[in-house]
Design an enzyme around this catalytic site. Structure first.
Site, PDB file in Angstrom:
ATOM      1  N   PHE A 130     -10.682  -1.273   1.163  1.00  0.00           N
ATOM      2  CA  PHE A 130      -9.931  -2.024   0.128  1.00  0.00           C
ATOM      3  C   PHE A 130      -9.836  -1.023  -1.136  1.00  0.00           C
ATOM      4  CE2 PHE A 130     -12.359  -5.105   2.695  1.00  0.00           C
ATOM      5  CZ  PHE A 130     -11.066  -6.036   2.954  1.00  0.00           C
ATOM      6  N   CYS A 163       0.246   0.580   2.556  1.00  0.00           N
ATOM      7  CA  CYS A 163      -0.425  -0.296   3.121  1.00  0.00           C
ATOM      8  C   CYS A 163       0.286  -1.681   3.166  1.00  0.00           C
ATOM      9  CB  CYS A 163      -1.705  -0.799   2.209  1.00  0.00           C
ATOM     10  SG  CYS A 163      -2.765   0.673   2.202  1.00  0.00           S
ATOM     11  N   LYS A 201       4.064   3.792  -6.930  1.00  0.00           N
ATOM     12  CA  LYS A 201       3.578   3.322  -8.257  1.00  0.00           C
ATOM     13  C   LYS A 201       2.945   4.614  -9.076  1.00  0.00           C
ATOM     14  CE  LYS A 201      -1.139   2.291  -6.590  1.00  0.00           C
ATOM     15  NZ  LYS A 201      -2.137   1.356  -6.577  1.00  0.00           N
TER      16      LYS A 201
END
Length: 444
Positions: A155, A266, A329
């Site tokens: 994660f 992802c 990003k």
């Protein structure tokens, strides 16, 4: 603990570096000998803040090494982590060929009982598949060795992966083996000293948790972008709306920033994969289909607004757009599924020239757009603005947050700014004399 990490991509290299940082002895495997040679020389082939220093430190201390030999990596290892890519296939399903190949090679090369850990993002049922592949190889070798397969999804946020790994919100361990669970607890306990963050569940639940988490976050992004579009039409300000709903503890502020849609390695892949999994299971994923559709629209929307603005001026053909930001990003060089690709492709197809700058992703952009003669990648954020008819901010890099606006006005042929990340105040931009378009607010 002695560990083998298979794959030196984003997940594999971050995992290896962080495990080694905590004192474990880690061998990282990659089939690309050039990558191995570069890593052994102390140079990292992906951009992630803090990663190169961590790799060099553990290399120098002898806790981290790199090789192309899986047999060497497995020698004496308690766990082998599968961290290879699982890209999307044309039908949206997950390409498991790399995972399958690694499983075959583990079955071929393992010499002791082994815990194999799936850390790659994989569909529900992959742990069972991996165990079956390895066990068939062991049977073919007439070996009595035992393998236990654990699901342990990652994660990690690109740009903050080191912090995410070292201080996780939770560690998901999917196994029905108490022994394997105990080994994983021992391995991860140094990362979870403040509270018990280790959640043990079935393999299939662990695999599903990864997809559910990423799809939930993607849903929040698509939701706030749709709200932003409605705000523009009805005269609301999405910044105020975001503050109003984010203050509700049930909703929170994270992942409700309006912008150009989600991208990266992802969310797009995982939404597609869960849509495919649902369809294969006979479920129509209505929400996930909508999340994808909204995201596709918003990745293109700013390009359409730019095109529409220039219609009264004869269209965009022959005009130049300065573009700040190419990565999907900030704090990464990753351009996979970046909105900038959609925007540049659409506008250049209509004859507009793009002069772009990104502080980190420039080289990746040059490779992506190498065959597009209307795209120029520059090394200065202000140089790209010289003579351009407008500026678009597509990535929220810190250095774009408070630029020299007077310098911008002197470089652009007109003070026209499209803000895809809502970095600036519409009222302040109007006072500075800019025509200013942003997301979910009234045009200044």
């Amino acid at each position: 603990m002695k560990l083998c990490i298979i794959g030196t991509g984003y997940v594999g290299l971050v995992s290896a570096a962080c495990f080694a940082e905590m004192g474990n002895t880690v061998t990282c495997i990659d089939v690309n000998s050039a990558v191995v040679e570069k890593l052994n020389a102390g140079s990292v082939h992906i951009f992630e803040p803090g990663l190169e220093d961590m790799v060099r430190r553990s290399r120098a201390d002898g806790r981290l090494r790199f090789t192309s030999s899986l047999a060497k990596g497995l020698d004496g290892a308690a766990c082998a982590f599968i961290c290879v890519g699982t890209p999307s296939l044309p039908d949206g399903s997950c390409n498991l060929s790399y995972v399958e190949q690694v499983a075959r090679e583990i079955g071929r090369d393992m010499r002791t009982n082994l815990i194999v850990v799936d850390k790659s993002t994989v569909p529900v049922g992959t742990a069972d598949m991996v165990r079956g592949i390895i066990e068939r190889k062991l049977v073919a070798r007439k070996s009595a060795l035992a393998v236990t397969v654990v699901s342990n999804p990652e994660f990690l946020k690109e740009g903050a992966a080191i912090v995410d790994f070292m201080k996780p919100d939770r560690v998901i361990v999917g196994t029905d083996s108490e022994k394997a669970a105990a080994v994983m607890r021992e391995l991860y306990e140094p990362f979870a000293r403040t509270r018990d963050k280790i959640l043990v569940m079935s393999q299939r639940s662990a695999e599903m948790t990864k997809y559910a988490a990423n799809c939930m976050l993607a849903t929040k992004i698509s939701f706030i972008n749709e709200i932003a579009t409605i705000c523009e039409r009805v005269g609301s300000d999405v910044r105020d709306v975001r503050a109003g709903i984010g203050s509700d503890s049930r909703i929170g502020y994270q992942f409700i920033y309006p912008g150009l849609g989600y991208g990266g390695s992802c969310f797009p892949k995982d939404v597609k994969a869960l849509v495919h999994t649902a369809s294969e299971a006979g479920v129509e994923p209505l929400v996930l289909n909508a999340v994808e559709a909204v995201n596709a629209f918003h990745k293109q929307r700013m390009a359409l607004r730019i095109q529409e603005y220039f219609v009264p001026q004869g269209g965009i053909r022959g005009k130049t757009l300065a573009l700040w930001g190419l990565a999907f990003k900030a704090n990464t060089d990753d351009m996979r599924e970046a909105a900038s690709i959609n925007i540049v492709t659409h506008l250049t197809a209509q004859g507009m020239k793009i002069c772009a700058f990104d502080p980190v992703a420039g080289e990746n952009a040059r490779r992506i757009f190498k065959d597009n003669p209307l795209v120029e990648i520059a090394d200065s954020q202000y140089a790209v603005c010289d003579g351009a008819q407008a500026l678009l901010v597509a990535t929220e890099w810190n250095q774009f947050s408070n630029p020299d606006f007077e310098r911008l006005k002197s470089l652009l042929t007109s003070p026209l700014l499209f803000d895809g990340r809502n970095l600036y105040s519409p009222s302040a931009m109007a006072e500075r004399g800019f025509v200013y378009f942003c997301i979910g607010c009234k045009t200044a």
